[in-house]
Scaffold this motif. Structure first.
Motif, PDB file in Angstrom:
ATOM      1  N   LEU A 113     -24.468 -30.171   1.225  1.00 24.13           N
ATOM      2  CA  LEU A 113     -23.426 -31.151   0.967  1.00 24.13           C
ATOM      3  C   LEU A 113     -23.663 -32.377   1.841  1.00 24.13           C
ATOM      4  N   ASN A 114     -22.939 -33.449   1.547  1.00 22.07           N
ATOM      5  CA  ASN A 114     -23.123 -34.691   2.273  1.00 22.07           C
ATOM      6  C   ASN A 114     -21.755 -35.255   2.604  1.00 22.07           C
ATOM      7  N   ARG A 129      -8.954 -23.562   3.654  1.00 21.77           N
ATOM      8  CA  ARG A 129      -7.925 -23.166   2.692  1.00 21.77           C
ATOM      9  C   ARG A 129      -7.071 -24.378   2.357  1.00 21.77           C
ATOM     10  N   GLY A 130      -7.030 -24.716   1.084  1.00 22.52           N
ATOM     11  CA  GLY A 130      -6.268 -25.891   0.672  1.00 22.52           C
ATOM     12  C   GLY A 130      -6.855 -27.134   1.308  1.00 22.52           C
ATOM     13  N   ALA A 131      -6.042 -27.838   2.058  1.00 18.01           N
ATOM     14  CA  ALA A 131      -6.485 -29.077   2.697  1.00 18.01           C
ATOM     15  C   ALA A 131      -6.888 -28.875   4.154  1.00 18.01           C
ATOM     16  N   VAL A 132      -6.868 -27.628   4.643  1.00 21.27           N
ATOM     17  CA  VAL A 132      -7.130 -27.368   6.060  1.00 21.27           C
ATOM     18  C   VAL A 132      -8.488 -26.699   6.242  1.00 21.27           C
ATOM     19  N   ILE A 133      -9.260 -27.230   7.198  1.00 22.53           N
ATOM     20  CA  ILE A 133     -10.595 -26.702   7.513  1.00 22.53           C
ATOM     21  C   ILE A 133     -10.668 -26.485   9.021  1.00 22.53           C
ATOM     22  N   LYS A 134     -11.277 -25.357   9.419  1.00 17.89           N
ATOM     23  CA  LYS A 134     -11.412 -25.051  10.849  1.00 17.89           C
ATOM     24  C   LYS A 134     -12.870 -24.736  11.158  1.00 17.89           C
ATOM     25  N   LEU A 151      -9.525 -30.448  -0.866  1.00 19.57           N
ATOM     26  CA  LEU A 151     -10.965 -30.591  -0.721  1.00 19.57           C
ATOM     27  C   LEU A 151     -11.569 -30.723  -2.114  1.00 19.57           C
ATOM     28  N   PRO A 152     -12.529 -31.627  -2.324  1.00 15.08           N
ATOM     29  CA  PRO A 152     -13.156 -31.724  -3.637  1.00 15.08           C
ATOM     30  C   PRO A 152     -13.705 -30.360  -4.073  1.00 15.08           C
ATOM     31  N   PRO A 153     -13.614 -30.026  -5.370  1.00 15.43           N
ATOM     32  CA  PRO A 153     -13.997 -28.694  -5.864  1.00 15.43           C
ATOM     33  C   PRO A 153     -15.382 -28.222  -5.426  1.00 15.43           C
ATOM     34  N   LYS A 154     -16.375 -29.109  -5.468  1.00 12.81           N
ATOM     35  CA  LYS A 154     -17.734 -28.720  -5.078  1.00 12.81           C
ATOM     36  C   LYS A 154     -17.772 -28.277  -3.612  1.00 12.81           C
ATOM     37  N   TYR A 155     -17.062 -28.968  -2.771  1.00 11.07           N
ATOM     38  CA  TYR A 155     -17.022 -28.658  -1.346  1.00 11.07           C
ATOM     39  C   TYR A 155     -16.219 -27.375  -1.105  1.00 11.07           C
ATOM     40  N   ALA A 156     -15.088 -27.254  -1.802  1.00  6.82           N
ATOM     41  CA  ALA A 156     -14.257 -26.063  -1.652  1.00  6.82           C
ATOM     42  C   ALA A 156     -15.036 -24.812  -2.059  1.00  6.82           C
ATOM     43  N   ALA A 157     -15.792 -24.893  -3.159  1.00 11.29           N
ATOM     44  CA  ALA A 157     -16.572 -23.736  -3.626  1.00 11.29           C
ATOM     45  C   ALA A 157     -17.658 -23.374  -2.621  1.00 11.29           C
ATOM     46  N   ARG A 158     -18.352 -24.356  -2.086  1.00 11.55           N
ATOM     47  CA  ARG A 158     -19.428 -24.084  -1.134  1.00 11.55           C
ATOM     48  C   ARG A 158     -18.866 -23.525   0.158  1.00 11.55           C
ATOM     49  N   PHE A 159     -17.747 -24.073   0.638  1.00  9.52           N
ATOM     50  CA  PHE A 159     -17.119 -23.552   1.849  1.00  9.52           C
ATOM     51  C   PHE A 159     -16.676 -22.111   1.637  1.00  9.52           C
ATOM     52  N   ALA A 160     -16.092 -21.817   0.482  1.00  8.21           N
ATOM     53  CA  ALA A 160     -15.645 -20.448   0.181  1.00  8.21           C
ATOM     54  C   ALA A 160     -16.830 -19.491   0.182  1.00  8.21           C
ATOM     55  N   ALA A 161     -17.962 -19.930  -0.368  1.00  5.43           N
ATOM     56  CA  ALA A 161     -19.164 -19.083  -0.383  1.00  5.43           C
ATOM     57  C   ALA A 161     -19.647 -18.810   1.039  1.00  5.43           C
ATOM     58  N   TYR A 162     -19.567 -19.811   1.908  1.00  6.78           N
ATOM     59  CA  TYR A 162     -19.986 -19.620   3.293  1.00  6.78           C
ATOM     60  C   TYR A 162     -19.079 -18.649   4.038  1.00  6.78           C
TER      61      TYR A 162
END
Length: 150
Positions: free
Chosen positions: A50-51, A92-97, A130-141
């Motif tokens: 991602l970028n 999760r949603g709009a929150v990233i840690k 979070l944009p869908p592409k980013y949310a999906a990649r974060f979920a996979a991680y």
């Protein structure tokens, strides 16, 4: 000297302490660790394929820091080579840690560790998802069973 093993779920960034980053006592000034956390965070996102810059420009979203916790354990000094290990801890949603460890390469000493919490915002600084592409990649991680990790 530590061997840096790059795990798929850990971002690794190397930095070398510049003279300007030290204080009168010859140690790294505390706020520089937050800059190195950012370096690690951007590299982790890049390692996911991602970028972050593209997310800001094309998607119109950023990730604003809303909380920081830092624990300083040992001093870094001028010309030390450091490794910043960054992990995605939650999204999760709009929150990233994110979680961080800063280690000295020469002897493997843990110098600093911490966490940052971010909220996804639009250009108007209002919370957004979070944009869908980013949310999906974060979920996979975050899913240890996932093989969709770059």
């Amino acid at each position: 000297m530590i061997d840096v093993v790059e795990e798929k779920r850990v971002g690794v960034a190397r930095v070398r302490v510049r003279y300007a980053e030290t204080d009168q006592m010859g140690v790294v000034y505390h706020s520089n660790y937050l800059i190195w956390f950012e370096v690690g965070r951007v590299e982790l996102i890049r390692s996911m394929g991602l970028n972050y810059k593209r997310m800001e420009v094309e998607e119109g979203r950023g990730i604003a820091v809303v909380d920081v916790h830092v624990r300083y354990r040992a001093p870094a000094r001028y010309d030390d080579e450091l490794v910043v290990e960054t992990r995605l801890l939650a999204a999760r949603g709009a929150v990233i840690k994110f979680g961080y460890k800063v280690l000295r390469v020469e002897d493997g000493t843990l110098l600093c560790e911490g966490q940052t919490v971010h909220v996804v915002v639009g250009k108007d600084m209002k919370k957004q998802s979070l944009p869908p592409k980013y949310a999906a990649r974060f979920a996979a991680y975050l899913d240890p069973r996932s093989s969709d990790v770059q």
